[in-house]
Design a protein around this motif. Structure first.
Motif, PDB file in Angstrom:
ATOM      1  N   GLY A  39      -6.712  -8.963   1.923  1.00  0.00           N
ATOM      2  CA  GLY A  39      -5.979  -8.073   2.600  1.00  0.00           C
ATOM      3  C   GLY A  39      -5.870  -8.501   4.005  1.00  0.00           C
ATOM      4  N   LYS A  40      -5.184  -7.920   4.819  1.00  0.00           N
ATOM      5  CA  LYS A  40      -5.151  -8.240   6.433  1.00  0.00           C
ATOM      6  C   LYS A  40      -5.532  -7.304   7.347  1.00  0.00           C
ATOM      7  CE  LYS A  40      -0.274  -7.232   6.568  1.00  0.00           C
ATOM      8  NZ  LYS A  40       1.113  -7.760   6.709  1.00  0.00           N
ATOM      9  N   GLN A  71       1.017  -2.553  -1.673  1.00  0.00           N
ATOM     10  CA  GLN A  71       1.126  -1.630  -0.714  1.00  0.00           C
ATOM     11  C   GLN A  71       1.277  -2.591   0.869  1.00  0.00           C
ATOM     12  OE1 GLN A  71      -1.978   1.181  -1.851  1.00  0.00           O
ATOM     13  NE2 GLN A  71      -0.508   2.640  -1.887  1.00  0.00           N
ATOM     14  N   GLN A  72       0.908  -3.767   0.860  1.00  0.00           N
ATOM     15  CA  GLN A  72       1.083  -4.372   2.128  1.00  0.00           C
ATOM     16  C   GLN A  72       1.138  -5.884   1.590  1.00  0.00           C
ATOM     17  OE1 GLN A  72      -2.293  -4.552   4.674  1.00  0.00           O
ATOM     18  NE2 GLN A  72      -3.743  -4.582   3.339  1.00  0.00           N
ATOM     19  N   GLN A  73       1.673  -6.605   2.447  1.00  0.00           N
ATOM     20  CA  GLN A  73       1.481  -8.163   2.180  1.00  0.00           C
ATOM     21  C   GLN A  73       0.224  -8.689   2.168  1.00  0.00           C
ATOM     22  OE1 GLN A  73       3.044 -11.328   5.008  1.00  0.00           O
ATOM     23  NE2 GLN A  73       4.387 -11.506   3.519  1.00  0.00           N
ATOM     24  N   CYS A  74      -0.155  -9.350   1.002  1.00  0.00           N
ATOM     25  CA  CYS A  74      -1.773 -10.012   1.057  1.00  0.00           C
ATOM     26  C   CYS A  74      -1.811 -11.458   0.557  1.00  0.00           C
ATOM     27  CB  CYS A  74      -2.361  -9.188  -0.056  1.00  0.00           C
ATOM     28  SG  CYS A  74      -2.500  -7.460   0.192  1.00  0.00           S
ATOM     29  N   ASP A  92       8.011  -9.953  -1.889  1.00  0.00           N
ATOM     30  CA  ASP A  92       7.648  -9.160  -0.700  1.00  0.00           C
ATOM     31  C   ASP A  92       8.474  -7.874  -0.377  1.00  0.00           C
ATOM     32  OD1 ASP A  92       6.077 -11.128   0.648  1.00  0.00           O
ATOM     33  OD2 ASP A  92       7.677 -12.257   1.450  1.00  0.00           O
ATOM     34  N   ARG A 125       3.609  -8.791  -1.618  1.00  0.00           N
ATOM     35  CA  ARG A 125       3.208  -7.552  -1.652  1.00  0.00           C
ATOM     36  C   ARG A 125       3.303  -6.804  -3.076  1.00  0.00           C
ATOM     37  NH1 ARG A 125       5.815  -1.808   1.244  1.00  0.00           N
ATOM     38  NH2 ARG A 125       4.943  -0.320  -0.497  1.00  0.00           N
TER      39      ARG A 125
END
Length: 569
Positions: free
Chosen positions: A481-482, A388-391, A424, A456
């Motif tokens: 995560g970020k 669900q997000q770039q990690c 990604d 991602r």
């Protein structure tokens, strides 16, 4: 362990007790240990098993013995294990034990042939019979050589009979000297963790078993397991004495080894040993127990004796990646936790197919006792996770479930072969793990990437299974995560019924952005060495406390970005 595990740099680790510590480059591992767990001979079902472990340091090499494994393992570093098949040992017996006496390794297992074996070089399968008729027919033996050269033997596995001990004669076939003594009885009404049942809740005495002796600063620590190997609450307790055959006094922080929560549970029937650097460890049995109660795995946890001489075992984040130290550690101040968080929990999952009752979401629900299964074991079955997000991704653990396998011990076993790719956008992929030519039988494949990546989407493609269908009990992705850390738990309630203080219920308000919580507890302030992990809940029932013993608590929250320490009550 997998050959792809490489050295990595960890610039900042967070102690389980809250202190930040600089960590040098290390290698890591992840429980359950990545071994070639063998299929059972049991004809009722097909399942893998290894349990009741002993790790023994002999001539600067570690040897790992476990029940029903067809052999044993050896290693230079406890990361990469080499399997040694054995035809000269009774490797189909349960609960083996070993001890070094006069530069020779002696081996005995439960019941079976009642023979004692010896070997001066256990890297080679060249064991010989030392005593052809050991006089005690027993279960769950433990050998212990004291510093003065005297040898003792502990045994017992029962929900009625006690654990006993007797001295052995090292000058004559390790025969018994005198009569055995009763050392540990059953006390489920006082020690909640000994009560039988998945939640210590069926009103019966548990199975006290799996004894082990460790000597520390002149005192004897007799360890034992309860209430049953198939339960999530399976743990190890300890009694202490000034003498090897007692009298013994119960240590009220028991069970000192305890892991009732997380991806895989259980930390009982093991052994406490020292590594090459003087660090203590506790290796123990972990439960799956779905296809059979003896479907089990092996876990390794740091252990230590505190200033008061109490034995402790650290199981917090005990199925996340941990560092393997190459120096003496202070586990009260330093942690082996890599601070790589779980990125895959309850993330959106898609798959090539699903078997009825085994949906794709089960690959990411942090429960080893259920699993996703594809409809077939054919090449081309796949599973994909959207983070669900770039990690930042550092490591993966691929836990295979062997759905519909019909394999038994003695059958040829093909290896799992697969590839893992990252993306990604879910369209353009690059390969990050290539096990297309893997020839090693592994079921909990832990892989550290040579270099952390950012992505991602992560996808695993099946190429080959040993038998049955392509299935995963956990496709676990570790890194960072970020986003922001979760809020801290700043208050909670603890309820212990006056009529039964063996049980406590903790409740707290849900914390924003928390994936889960780790409840720490202990019998002294600021010594909260026990722990239980909770996902997606804001309550916990602790059923294994000791009657009349005060406890102190703290609740930390965590998510894929890290850990927020709570306040101790």
């Amino acid at each position: 362990m997998n050959k792809n595990i490489l050295s990595f740099f960890l610039f900042l680790g967070i102690s389980a007790f809250g202190q930040s510590i600089a960590q040098p480059a290390k290698q890591s591992f992840c429980n359950p240990l990545n071994l070639n767990y063998r299929f059972s001979y049991d004809q009722s079902s097909s399942y893998r098993e290894a349990a009741d472990p002993v790790i023994h340091l002999f001539k600067n090499k570690y040897f790992l013995y476990a029940s029903k494994s067809g052999g044993y393992w050896y290693s230079n570093d406890m990361l990469k294990w080499t399997f040694r098949p054995s035809v000269t040992l009774p490797v189909e017996d349960y609960a083996p034990t070993v001890e070094t006496i006069r530069d020779t390794v002696f081996f005995i297992a439960s019941r079976g042939s009642q023979k004692i074996y010896y070997n001066t070089n256990p890297v080679e399968d060249n064991w010989k019979v030392y005593n052809p008729s050991f006089p005690i027919s027993m279960t769950d033996p433990a050998l212990f050589k004291d510093e003065d050269g005297r040898v003792y033997f502990y045994y017992g596995c029962s929900n009625r009979d006690p654990i006993r001990g007797v001295e052995l004669n090292p000058s004559h076939l390790l025969d018994t000297i005198g009569q055995s003594k009763i050392l540990i009885g059953h006390h489920a009404k006082e020690y909640g963790w000994e009560e039988h049942g998945e939640k210590n809740d069926d009103g019966q005495e548990g199975w006290n078993e799996g004894s082990w002796m460790t000597k520390y600063k002149g005192k004897y620590y007799l360890q034992y397991a309860s209430p049953g190997t198939e339960f999530k609450v399976y743990g190890d307790g300890v009694y202490v004495s000034e003498k090897p055959l007692g009298p013994f006094t119960y240590m009220p922080n028991s069970p000192f080894s305890y892991k009732p929560g997380g991806f895989i549970n259980g930390a009982g029937h093991g052994c406490t040993f020292k590594d090459k650097y003087g660090n203590y460890w506790h290796v123990a049995t972990m439960a799956i127990s779905v296809r059979h109660m003896f479907e089990r795995r092996i876990g390794l946890f740091p252990a230590f004796f505190d200033a008061k001489g109490q034995l402790n075992c650290i199981t917090s984040f005990g199925d996340y990646p941990m560092l393997m130290p190459t120096r003496k550690m202070d586990y009260e101040k330093e942690s082996l936790f890599t601070n790589w968080m779980l990125l895959s929990y309850h993330k959106p999952v898609t798959a090539s197919s699903e078997l009825l009752g085994h949906p794709a979401a089960m690959a990411c629900n942090e429960e080893v006792r259920d699993w996703w299964s594809a409809a077939t074991g054919n090449k081309g079955e796949w599973l994909q996770i959207d983070l669900q997000q770039q990690c930042t991704i550092n490591a993966l653990q691929i836990n295979f479930a062997d759905e519909a396998s019909q394999l038994k011990a003695g059958n040829p076993v093909r290896s799992y072969q697969y590839i893992i790719s990252a993306s990604d956008d879910g369209i353009h992929w690059h390969r990050i793990v290539d096990q297309s030519k893997n020839a090693i039988d592994v079921t909990h494949d832990y892989i550290v990437l040579p270099k952390a990546i950012k992505a991602r989407y992560v996808k695993i493609d099946n190429l080959q299974v040993p038998d049955g269908k392509f299935s995963l009990s956990g496709f676990r992705i570790f890194g960072k995560g970020k986003g922001e850390l979760p809020g801290a738990v700043d208050g909670f309630s603890v309820q212990r019924k006056p009529e039964d203080t063996r049980r406590a219920r903790l409740e707290w308000k849900p914390v924003k952005a928390a994936t889960g919580y780790v409840v720490y507890f202990g019998t002294e302030q600021n010594k909260l060495y026990h722990s239980a992990m909770v996902y997606a809940e804001n309550s916990l029932d602790l059923t294994g406390l000791n009657k009349g013993v005060p406890y102190f608590f703290r609740i930390d929250s965590f998510n894929e970005n890290g850990v927020s320490k709570g306040k101790q009550n």
